[in-house]
Motif scaffolding. Structure first.
Motif, PDB file in Angstrom:
ATOM      1  N   LEU A 157       0.819  -1.208   0.000  1.00  0.00           N
ATOM      2  CA  LEU A 157       0.000   0.000   0.000  1.00  0.00           C
ATOM      3  C   LEU A 157       0.861   1.270   0.000  1.00  0.00           C
ATOM      4  O   LEU A 157       0.515   2.270  -0.620  1.00  0.00           O
ATOM      5  N   ARG A 158       1.998   1.210   0.701  1.00  0.00           N
ATOM      6  CA  ARG A 158       2.843   2.396   0.802  1.00  0.00           C
ATOM      7  C   ARG A 158       3.677   2.619  -0.449  1.00  0.00           C
ATOM      8  O   ARG A 158       3.955   3.761  -0.820  1.00  0.00           O
ATOM      9  N   ALA A 159       4.087   1.536  -1.086  1.00  0.00           N
ATOM     10  CA  ALA A 159       4.961   1.659  -2.254  1.00  0.00           C
ATOM     11  C   ALA A 159       4.470   0.774  -3.381  1.00  0.00           C
ATOM     12  O   ALA A 159       5.100  -0.232  -3.714  1.00  0.00           O
ATOM     13  N   PRO A 160       3.326   1.099  -3.971  1.00  0.00           N
ATOM     14  CA  PRO A 160       2.813   0.276  -5.074  1.00  0.00           C
ATOM     15  C   PRO A 160       3.699   0.367  -6.298  1.00  0.00           C
ATOM     16  O   PRO A 160       4.300   1.405  -6.574  1.00  0.00           O
ATOM     17  N   ARG A 161       3.777  -0.738  -7.026  1.00  0.00           N
ATOM     18  CA  ARG A 161       4.513  -0.725  -8.292  1.00  0.00           C
ATOM     19  C   ARG A 161       3.748   0.108  -9.302  1.00  0.00           C
ATOM     20  O   ARG A 161       2.528   0.033  -9.398  1.00  0.00           O
ATOM     21  N   ARG A 162       4.461   0.901 -10.047  1.00  0.00           N
ATOM     22  CA  ARG A 162       3.821   1.787 -11.010  1.00  0.00           C
ATOM     23  C   ARG A 162       4.219   1.403 -12.431  1.00  0.00           C
ATOM     24  O   ARG A 162       5.307   0.854 -12.661  1.00  0.00           O
ATOM     25  N   VAL A 163       3.316   1.685 -13.364  1.00  0.00           N
ATOM     26  CA  VAL A 163       3.611   1.456 -14.770  1.00  0.00           C
ATOM     27  C   VAL A 163       4.677   2.463 -15.194  1.00  0.00           C
ATOM     28  O   VAL A 163       4.492   3.672 -15.050  1.00  0.00           O
ATOM     29  N   GLN A 164       5.800   1.979 -15.681  1.00  0.00           N
ATOM     30  CA  GLN A 164       6.903   2.850 -16.045  1.00  0.00           C
ATOM     31  C   GLN A 164       6.620   3.560 -17.365  1.00  0.00           C
ATOM     32  O   GLN A 164       6.059   2.978 -18.297  1.00  0.00           O
ATOM     33  N   ALA A 165       7.018   4.829 -17.409  1.00  0.00           N
ATOM     34  CA  ALA A 165       6.867   5.600 -18.645  1.00  0.00           C
ATOM     35  C   ALA A 165       7.821   5.069 -19.705  1.00  0.00           C
ATOM     36  O   ALA A 165       8.948   4.655 -19.408  1.00  0.00           O
ATOM     37  N   VAL A 166       7.363   5.072 -20.945  1.00  0.00           N
ATOM     38  CA  VAL A 166       8.177   4.577 -22.053  1.00  0.00           C
ATOM     39  C   VAL A 166       8.971   5.745 -22.629  1.00  0.00           C
ATOM     40  O   VAL A 166       8.385   6.786 -22.977  1.00  0.00           O
ATOM     41  N   PRO A 167      10.294   5.625 -22.719  1.00  0.00           N
ATOM     42  CA  PRO A 167      11.086   6.710 -23.300  1.00  0.00           C
ATOM     43  C   PRO A 167      10.675   6.987 -24.745  1.00  0.00           C
ATOM     44  O   PRO A 167      10.209   6.081 -25.456  1.00  0.00           O
ATOM     45  N   PRO A 168      10.815   8.234 -25.202  1.00  0.00           N
ATOM     46  CA  PRO A 168      10.455   8.563 -26.593  1.00  0.00           C
ATOM     47  C   PRO A 168      11.214   7.700 -27.589  1.00  0.00           C
ATOM     48  O   PRO A 168      12.426   7.493 -27.467  1.00  0.00           O
ATOM     49  N   GLY A 169      10.471   7.136 -28.534  1.00  0.00           N
ATOM     50  CA  GLY A 169      11.071   6.294 -29.557  1.00  0.00           C
ATOM     51  C   GLY A 169      11.226   4.840 -29.173  1.00  0.00           C
ATOM     52  O   GLY A 169      11.547   4.011 -30.022  1.00  0.00           O
ATOM     53  N   ALA A 170      11.029   4.514 -27.894  1.00  0.00           N
ATOM     54  CA  ALA A 170      11.185   3.127 -27.444  1.00  0.00           C
ATOM     55  C   ALA A 170       9.867   2.374 -27.594  1.00  0.00           C
ATOM     56  O   ALA A 170       8.785   2.959 -27.511  1.00  0.00           O
ATOM     57  N   GLN A 171       9.970   1.078 -27.810  1.00  0.00           N
ATOM     58  CA  GLN A 171       8.783   0.241 -27.935  1.00  0.00           C
ATOM     59  C   GLN A 171       8.390  -0.278 -26.554  1.00  0.00           C
ATOM     60  O   GLN A 171       9.230  -0.852 -25.848  1.00  0.00           O
ATOM     61  N   PRO A 172       7.148  -0.070 -26.123  1.00  0.00           N
ATOM     62  CA  PRO A 172       6.763  -0.532 -24.789  1.00  0.00           C
ATOM     63  C   PRO A 172       6.769  -2.053 -24.698  1.00  0.00           C
ATOM     64  O   PRO A 172       6.465  -2.751 -25.667  1.00  0.00           O
ATOM     65  N   ALA A 173       7.150  -2.545 -23.530  1.00  0.00           N
ATOM     66  CA  ALA A 173       7.127  -3.986 -23.298  1.00  0.00           C
ATOM     67  C   ALA A 173       5.690  -4.476 -23.251  1.00  0.00           C
ATOM     68  O   ALA A 173       4.787  -3.776 -22.777  1.00  0.00           O
ATOM     69  N   ALA A 174       5.455  -5.670 -23.767  1.00  0.00           N
ATOM     70  CA  ALA A 174       4.104  -6.231 -23.757  1.00  0.00           C
ATOM     71  C   ALA A 174       3.678  -6.527 -22.327  1.00  0.00           C
ATOM     72  O   ALA A 174       4.490  -6.958 -21.501  1.00  0.00           O
ATOM     73  N   PRO A 175       2.424  -6.281 -21.993  1.00  0.00           N
ATOM     74  CA  PRO A 175       1.965  -6.550 -20.629  1.00  0.00           C
ATOM     75  C   PRO A 175       1.909  -8.043 -20.326  1.00  0.00           C
ATOM     76  O   PRO A 175       1.822  -8.875 -21.229  1.00  0.00           O
ATOM     77  N   VAL A 176       1.949  -8.357 -19.050  1.00  0.00           N
ATOM     78  CA  VAL A 176       1.772  -9.724 -18.570  1.00  0.00           C
ATOM     79  C   VAL A 176       0.376  -9.822 -17.976  1.00  0.00           C
ATOM     80  O   VAL A 176      -0.018  -9.000 -17.141  1.00  0.00           O
ATOM     81  N   ALA A 177      -0.396 -10.794 -18.421  1.00  0.00           N
ATOM     82  CA  ALA A 177      -1.757 -10.995 -17.918  1.00  0.00           C
ATOM     83  C   ALA A 177      -1.735 -12.005 -16.775  1.00  0.00           C
ATOM     84  O   ALA A 177      -0.752 -12.739 -16.584  1.00  0.00           O
ATOM     85  N   GLU A 178      -2.835 -12.048 -16.035  1.00  0.00           N
ATOM     86  CA  GLU A 178      -2.922 -12.976 -14.909  1.00  0.00           C
ATOM     87  C   GLU A 178      -4.339 -13.528 -14.785  1.00  0.00           C
ATOM     88  O   GLU A 178      -5.301 -12.757 -14.732  1.00  0.00           O
ATOM     89  N   LEU A 179      -4.451 -14.834 -14.769  1.00  0.00           N
ATOM     90  CA  LEU A 179      -5.721 -15.489 -14.480  1.00  0.00           C
ATOM     91  C   LEU A 179      -5.828 -15.568 -12.960  1.00  0.00           C
ATOM     92  O   LEU A 179      -5.112 -16.338 -12.320  1.00  0.00           O
ATOM     93  N   SER A 180      -6.714 -14.781 -12.382  1.00  0.00           N
ATOM     94  CA  SER A 180      -6.762 -14.643 -10.927  1.00  0.00           C
ATOM     95  C   SER A 180      -7.574 -15.734 -10.249  1.00  0.00           C
ATOM     96  O   SER A 180      -7.200 -16.207  -9.167  1.00  0.00           O
ATOM     97  N   ALA A 181      -8.696 -16.123 -10.838  1.00  0.00           N
ATOM     98  CA  ALA A 181      -9.551 -17.133 -10.212  1.00  0.00           C
ATOM     99  C   ALA A 181     -10.429 -17.789 -11.259  1.00  0.00           C
ATOM    100  O   ALA A 181     -10.983 -17.119 -12.130  1.00  0.00           O
ATOM    101  N   LEU A 182     -10.565 -19.108 -11.150  1.00  0.00           N
ATOM    102  CA  LEU A 182     -11.412 -19.901 -12.047  1.00  0.00           C
ATOM    103  C   LEU A 182     -12.051 -21.003 -11.226  1.00  0.00           C
ATOM    104  O   LEU A 182     -11.357 -21.745 -10.527  1.00  0.00           O
TER     105      LEU A 182
END
Length: 261
Positions: A157-182
């Motif tokens: 709660l105090r230090a959540p991970r944040r989505v990092q900004a993509v530098p100009p001209g750089a290709q953003p990394a593909a997101p990782v998905a998560e199956l939380s419950a089935l």
């Protein structure tokens, strides 16, 4: 086994311009189950969350959340229904006499990091209030929480991970998905319902640009391990939780190539 096609409704938004393909549904021979017709798989809506929460608590008791009770789990599921970074699906029992009884569900994040950040901003207060009330009403669960989980939750709660900004001209990394419950009610097991829920989720993850999908299952559940192994998932790291429960992490790659970060 007869193969039926039940089209899904259009998603609540046009995320990535994705419109689901017609969903194939497996119907076994009538002599083997009580199914009266094809299983309908559709997107969950807010009115479904108490039904999915009941299934979660009854058939997926791993972790802290099911121990916090129906209202908390329903509140957590509602976050998936409302989020553009998540998916919530339900399977409707065809033998429920027209009342649309939900007998299976899946919730998962299309972008794990973005959804976690949303939980800690948009939904944090509501979830925290539900959790505090649930813990106050359940002293044994509260004692376990204070002993095993309070410190990591406070850190998150105090230090959540944040989505990092993509530098100009750089290709953003593909997101990782998560199956939380089935979870699937026993009346619909061995009918292909769990597989269809999973495949629909994988299709949406691929359309959202996710490079891989991860999940965690109870390592001592032979049925869960066999299901994920037989449906294209690869077992990765096995580890123990703070309360001594053995968990198995699984991963499944989509058709999108990973971009080095």
């Amino acid at each position: 086994m007869e193969l039926l096609v039940q089209p899904l409704p259009r998603p609540r938004d046009s995320l990535h311009g994705f419109v689901p393909r017609p969903l194939p549904i497996m119907r076994p021979h009538p002599g083997r189950t009580r199914l009266a017709g094809p299983v309908l798989v559709r997107e969950a809506v807010a009115a479904d969350v108490y039904a999915t929460a009941r299934l979660h608590i009854e058939h997926l008791s791993v972790g802290l959340f099911p121990r916090l009770g129906l209202r908390f789990v329903a509140c957590w599921h509602r976050a998936y229904v409302q989020s553009p970074h998540a998916v919530a699906l339900v399977a409707v029992d065809p033998a429920s006499d027209g009342d649309g009884r939900i007998a299976g569900f899946l919730v998962g994040a299309l972008d794990r990091l973005a959804f976690q950040q949303e939980l800690l901003t948009r939904h944090r207060t509501r979830l925290a209030v539900r959790a505090v009330v649930a813990l106050a009403l359940r002293p044994p669960v509260l004692a376990d929480f204070l002993r095993t989980r309070l410190r990591p939750y406070l850190h998150r709660l105090r230090a959540p991970r944040r989505v990092q900004a993509v530098p100009p001209g750089a290709q953003p990394a593909a997101p990782v998905a998560e199956l939380s419950a089935l979870a699937v009610d026993p009346v619909l097991r061995r009918t292909g319902t769990g597989r269809r829920l999973t495949e629909e989720f994988i299709d949406r993850c691929t359309a959202a640009g996710a490079v891989r999908v991860e999940l965690v299952a109870a390592a001592d559940s032979a049925a869960a391990v066999a299901f994920y192994t037989s449906t294209g998932w690869t077992a990765r790291r096995r580890y123990d939780t703070r309360d001594g429960r053995a968990l198995q992490r699984f991963v499944r790659w989509t058709d999108i190539p990973e971009v080095p970060g």
